[in-house]
Enzyme design. Structure first.
Site: not given
Ligand code: 5GP
Length: 113
Positions: A31, A97, A101
């Protein structure tokens, strides 16, 4: 089909990520904003937008994803001390996103990479 996301681009290697594990079913990468010493995101290679969609997906797809998450934890040598798997779903689940995941988190870093 869900819209194109940053994770689609990571899967296609169009944008960089620190990949820690990959096989036929899943891709795992660190992350970008880690909340724990180990904070890895695991995505299915066969795209699913969010967890809720698994209710009507083939069982083998869900099984392949969860088995892949467990393989990631194994490869990162997290099994002995344990780890957490978190899935956010939708707006109120704080999913930002729209590509399924699992977050694999652990307090202790045993991985060698
Ligand atoms: P969500 O909020 O959708 O559950 O989790 C999305 C996760 O993706 C977040 O923890 C965020 O830090 C991570 N994330 C968002 N954009 C990127 C990226 O471009 N690269 C990586 N490695 N992680 C990302």
């Amino acid at each position: 089909m869900a819209d194109e996301t940053i994770f689609d681009k990571i899967l296609r290697r169009e944008i960089p990520a620190q990949v820690v594990y990959e096989d036929d079913d899943v891709l795992a990468f660190r992350d970008v904003n880690p909340q724990a010493p180990v904070h890895v995101l695991v995505i299915p290679k066969k795209k699913v937008g969010r967890f809720a969609e698994l209710k009507s997906a083939p069982l083998r797809d869900a099984g392949a994803f969860f088995a892949g998450v467990a393989r990631v934890a194994h490869e990162l040598r997290l099994e002995q001390n344990g780890y957490r798997v978190v899935l956010n779903n939708g707006r109120d689940g704080q999913q930002t996103v729209e590509y399924l995941h699992a977050r694999v988190r652990a307090k202790t870093l045993f991985a060698t990479h």
